[in-house]
Design an enzyme around this catalytic site. Structure first.
Site, PDB file in Angstrom:
ATOM      1  N   ARG A 137     -92.538  40.397  -1.743  1.00 24.56           N
ATOM      2  CA  ARG A 137     -91.437  40.582  -0.798  1.00 24.56           C
ATOM      3  C   ARG A 137     -90.607  41.776  -1.253  1.00 24.56           C
ATOM      4  NH1 ARG A 137     -94.011  37.944   2.164  1.00 24.56           N
ATOM      5  NH2 ARG A 137     -93.460  36.022   3.265  1.00 24.56           N
ATOM      6  N   GLU A 189     -87.769  45.983   6.303  1.00 22.30           N
ATOM      7  CA  GLU A 189     -89.001  46.251   7.031  1.00 22.30           C
ATOM      8  C   GLU A 189     -88.639  46.328   8.504  1.00 22.30           C
ATOM      9  OE1 GLU A 189     -92.006  43.363   6.013  1.00 22.30           O
ATOM     10  OE2 GLU A 189     -92.000  43.983   3.923  1.00 22.30           O
ATOM     11  N   HIS A 204     -96.846  45.854   5.308  1.00 19.62           N
ATOM     12  CA  HIS A 204     -96.941  44.394   5.159  1.00 19.62           C
ATOM     13  C   HIS A 204     -98.213  43.846   5.823  1.00 19.62           C
ATOM     14  CE1 HIS A 204     -94.314  40.602   4.433  1.00 19.62           C
ATOM     15  NE2 HIS A 204     -95.590  40.308   4.328  1.00 19.62           N
ATOM     16  N   ARG A 230     -92.457  31.002 -14.917  1.00 20.76           N
ATOM     17  CA  ARG A 230     -91.547  29.980 -15.457  1.00 20.76           C
ATOM     18  C   ARG A 230     -92.325  29.001 -16.339  1.00 20.76           C
ATOM     19  NH1 ARG A 230     -88.140  28.281 -10.224  1.00 20.76           N
ATOM     20  NH2 ARG A 230     -90.175  28.656  -9.382  1.00 20.76           N
TER      21      ARG A 230
HETATM   22  C1  DGY Z   1     -97.147  35.561   4.021  1.00 20.29           C
HETATM   23  O1  DGY Z   1     -98.068  34.790   4.336  1.00 20.29           O
HETATM   24  O2  DGY Z   1     -96.113  35.169   3.476  1.00 20.29           O
HETATM   25  C2  DGY Z   1     -97.316  37.006   4.343  1.00 20.29           C
HETATM   26  O3  DGY Z   1     -96.463  37.798   3.624  1.00 20.29           O
HETATM   27  C3  DGY Z   1     -97.130  37.233   5.827  1.00 20.29           C
HETATM   28  O4  DGY Z   1     -95.768  37.079   6.121  1.00 20.29           O
END
Ligand code: DGY
Length: 308
Positions: free
Chosen positions: A224, A253, A272, A164
């Site tokens: 994410r 997940e 993750h 941005r």
């Molecule tokens: C974070 O720190 O956001 C990692 O993805 C662990 O959830």
């Protein structure tokens, strides 16, 4: 634990190998003054309405997309996170995925397990190199900065980014060039996502976005899973719209074991583990504990999040 106990905080730990349900979490929280959250439970409006007494919800994560921050502000429940310390480990994971995809490493490993070492025909098992190629970063903050540093040092990659606002440090120190989202899609050989999950970023990598990328491009997501549309990603890989994908985050997940992505030669998926190193988890734990100690002593919270 030591830090909390030395500060006089009495700690109860949930040790069962499953997450609490939302109802259980609410019920447990009634007896405590603070919550250190290391699970996937949502800190949503219903939770916050029932747990307004909490002096803090201290997240063991930098990401806080599981929190309804507006509701937390409105209901006066402070939320803290663990910024800064996850950058190196998460960037390393993105780098690992980039190389794993480029050399089809996860796929080759699975073949050996299946007893399929293969025929050493010179054109079999070909990956592609990333030396001198263009790294595109969507959301160049702390993690993206380290990923860019790694890629420049190791492979002399050119760095473009889409944010941005400008990242002046990255432009000055790494020679990163700010481009539009369309240019990022069109020019990246490796496109690595490092942005937060927000209303604007949800589903941003969809059929249309993949369609604008190079057929030789590698898509990496360590941010994410909600940022890419999984069905569209599968279709793009199957059609050869893009070459490969490395994911440390999926949606949902955990990913189901039968997911077609897990069988694709140019795909690498991790569960993750971006920040899951001994060093980083220790550093995150210390920050999370310090946020609790501050809240218990009615002091300013070192890492309070107030907006997305
Ligand atoms: C974070 O720190 O956001 C990692 O993805 C662990 O959830």
């Amino acid at each position: 634990m030591t830090l909390l106990q030395r500060a006089g905080v009495s700690v109860t730990q949930w040790t069962e190998k499953r997450n609490l349900t939302q109802e259980e979490l609410v019920a447990h929280c009634q007896q405590y003054d603070a919550l250190l959250l290391a699970s996937d439970n949502k800190i949503d409006r219903p939770f916050l309405e029932q747990c307004r007494h909490l002096k803090v919800v201290s997240l063991l994560s930098v990401g806080y997309d599981k929190v309804d921050v507006a509701a937390a502000n409105e209901l006066g429940v402070p939320i803290t996170n663990t910024p800064g310390v996850v950058s190196a480990a998460t960037a390393d994971t993105a780098f690992l995925l980039m190389l794993s995809v480029s050399r089809k490493a996860f796929y080759q490993h699975k073949r050996i397990i299946k007893g399929d070492w293969g025929f050493t025909e010179p054109t079999a098992n070909l990956g592609m190199e990333v030396q001198g190629k263009t790294l595109g970063i969507w959301g160049l903050g702390n993690i993206g900065y380290v990923m860019a540093q790694r890629c420049i040092s190791a492979f002399n990659m050119k760095v473009i980014y889409c944010n941005r606002g400008r990242n002046e440090a990255a432009e000055k120190e790494l020679g990163a060039i700010r481009v539009s989202f369309e240019e990022l899609l069109a020019q990246s050989d490796v496109l690595s996502v490092h942005t937060a999950l927000t209303v604007e970023t949800t589903g941003k990598f969809d059929h249309a976005a993949f369609g604008k990328m190079k057929p030789s491009a590698i898509f990496i997501n360590t941010a994410r899973g909600g940022i890419h549309k999984e069905k569209d990603l599968i279709a793009a890989l199957e059609a050869g719209t893009i070459w490969g994908a490395g994911l440390d985050v999926t949606n949902p997940e955990p990913m189901a074991p039968g997911n077609p992505l897990l069988e694709m030669p140019t795909v690498a998926v991790l569960p993750h583990i971006g920040s899951a190193t001994i060093e980083t988890r220790n550093a995150m734990s210390v920050i999370a504990a310090k946020n609790i100690v501050a809240a218990m002593n009615d002091m300013a919270l070192p890492n309070q999040v107030t907006s997305l």
